[in-house]
Design a protein around this motif. Sequence first.
Motif, short mmCIF file in Angstrom:
data_model
loop_
_atom_site.label_atom_id
_atom_site.label_comp_id
_atom_site.label_asym_id
_atom_site.label_seq_id
_atom_site.Cartn_x
_atom_site.Cartn_y
_atom_site.Cartn_z
N MET A 1 5.24 -5.72 -11.56
CA MET A 1 5.80 -4.55 -12.21
C MET A 1 4.95 -4.12 -13.39
O MET A 1 4.70 -2.95 -13.57
N GLN A 2 4.52 -5.10 -14.17
CA GLN A 2 3.76 -4.76 -15.35
C GLN A 2 2.43 -4.13 -14.99
O GLN A 2 1.97 -3.20 -15.64
N TRP A 3 1.81 -4.61 -13.93
CA TRP A 3 0.49 -4.08 -13.58
C TRP A 3 0.57 -2.61 -13.22
O TRP A 3 -0.37 -1.86 -13.49
N VAL A 4 1.69 -2.17 -12.60
CA VAL A 4 1.81 -0.77 -12.20
C VAL A 4 1.87 0.12 -13.45
O VAL A 4 1.17 1.13 -13.54
N VAL A 5 2.71 -0.26 -14.39
CA VAL A 5 2.83 0.52 -15.62
C VAL A 5 1.49 0.53 -16.36
O VAL A 5 1.03 1.57 -16.83
N SER A 6 0.84 -0.62 -16.42
CA SER A 6 -0.45 -0.71 -17.10
C SER A 6 -1.51 0.12 -16.37
O SER A 6 -2.33 0.78 -17.01
N TRP A 7 -1.50 0.08 -15.03
CA TRP A 7 -2.48 0.87 -14.29
C TRP A 7 -2.28 2.37 -14.52
O TRP A 7 -3.24 3.10 -14.74
N VAL A 8 -1.04 2.81 -14.45
CA VAL A 8 -0.77 4.24 -14.65
C VAL A 8 -1.18 4.66 -16.06
O VAL A 8 -1.80 5.71 -16.24
N ALA A 9 -0.85 3.84 -17.05
CA ALA A 9 -1.26 4.16 -18.42
C ALA A 9 -2.78 4.21 -18.53
O ALA A 9 -3.34 5.12 -19.16
N HIS A 10 -3.46 3.25 -17.92
CA HIS A 10 -4.92 3.23 -17.94
C HIS A 10 -5.50 4.46 -17.24
O HIS A 10 -6.40 5.12 -17.77
N ALA A 11 -4.97 4.77 -16.06
CA ALA A 11 -5.50 5.90 -15.30
C ALA A 11 -5.24 7.23 -16.02
O ALA A 11 -6.10 8.11 -16.01
N LEU A 12 -4.09 7.37 -16.64
CA LEU A 12 -3.80 8.62 -17.34
C LEU A 12 -4.68 8.81 -18.57
O LEU A 12 -4.96 9.95 -18.95
N THR A 13 -5.11 7.72 -19.17
CA THR A 13 -5.96 7.85 -20.36
C THR A 13 -7.44 7.89 -20.04
O THR A 13 -8.24 8.33 -20.87
N THR A 14 -7.85 7.45 -18.85
CA THR A 14 -9.28 7.43 -18.52
C THR A 14 -9.65 8.42 -17.42
O THR A 14 -10.62 9.15 -17.55
N ASP A 15 -8.90 8.42 -16.30
CA ASP A 15 -9.23 9.28 -15.16
C ASP A 15 -7.95 9.73 -14.47
O ASP A 15 -7.54 9.14 -13.47
N PRO A 16 -7.28 10.76 -14.99
CA PRO A 16 -6.01 11.19 -14.39
C PRO A 16 -6.13 11.61 -12.93
O PRO A 16 -5.19 11.44 -12.16
N ALA A 17 -7.27 12.10 -12.51
CA ALA A 17 -7.44 12.51 -11.11
C ALA A 17 -7.44 11.30 -10.17
O ALA A 17 -7.08 11.43 -9.01
N GLY A 18 -7.82 10.14 -10.67
CA GLY A 18 -7.84 8.93 -9.86
C GLY A 18 -6.62 8.06 -10.05
O GLY A 18 -6.68 6.84 -9.88
N LEU A 19 -5.49 8.68 -10.38
CA LEU A 19 -4.27 7.92 -10.66
C LEU A 19 -3.88 7.01 -9.49
O LEU A 19 -3.53 5.86 -9.68
N PHE A 20 -3.94 7.51 -8.27
CA PHE A 20 -3.49 6.73 -7.12
C PHE A 20 -4.57 5.82 -6.55
O PHE A 20 -4.33 5.11 -5.58
N GLN A 21 -5.76 5.80 -7.16
CA GLN A 21 -6.83 4.89 -6.74
C GLN A 21 -6.67 3.56 -7.48
O GLN A 21 -7.55 3.13 -8.22
N ALA A 22 -5.56 2.88 -7.26
CA ALA A 22 -5.27 1.64 -7.99
C ALA A 22 -6.25 0.54 -7.56
O ALA A 22 -6.88 0.59 -6.51
N ASN A 23 -6.33 -0.47 -8.39
CA ASN A 23 -7.28 -1.55 -8.16
C ASN A 23 -6.70 -2.68 -7.32
O ASN A 23 -7.00 -3.85 -7.54
#
Length: 142
Positions: A1-23
Amino acid sequence: MQWVVSWVAHALTTDPAGLFQANIFYPHRQTLTYSEANIVAGAIAAPVYWLTGNPFAAHTFAVLASFVLAGLGMYYLARYLTGDWRAAAIAGISFAFCPYAFAKLLQILQGGGGPDVSFRAYLLTCVRRLHIDRLRAGDPTE
């Protein structure tokens, strides 16, 4: 659960277009769609992640903010329904910190209390209408 919130926060601050390109699930694409996206919780956590770069601090902020938002939502709903700020304050505090809310933390995080508050708002509205209808009908049990 935490990784999803952290990934979305990371993607929104670095590359919003790649939001769904999770790691996860490399080399597949659009892998955030395989899980619950939690975009609202990630958006709440994004400012803290942007300031600190710490995914744990961002997630913790999102969790705490979800309880505050749920309590405020119930406060304004109860204030609208009753017109009394004291009853609304009790309802907001009770809703934000009730054991049911802790057990349903996942749903609260996903929408700031949206589905849960909506259901409870519907129930409160039904109970109030029933009460008003009984008073108008002169029901002695009210």
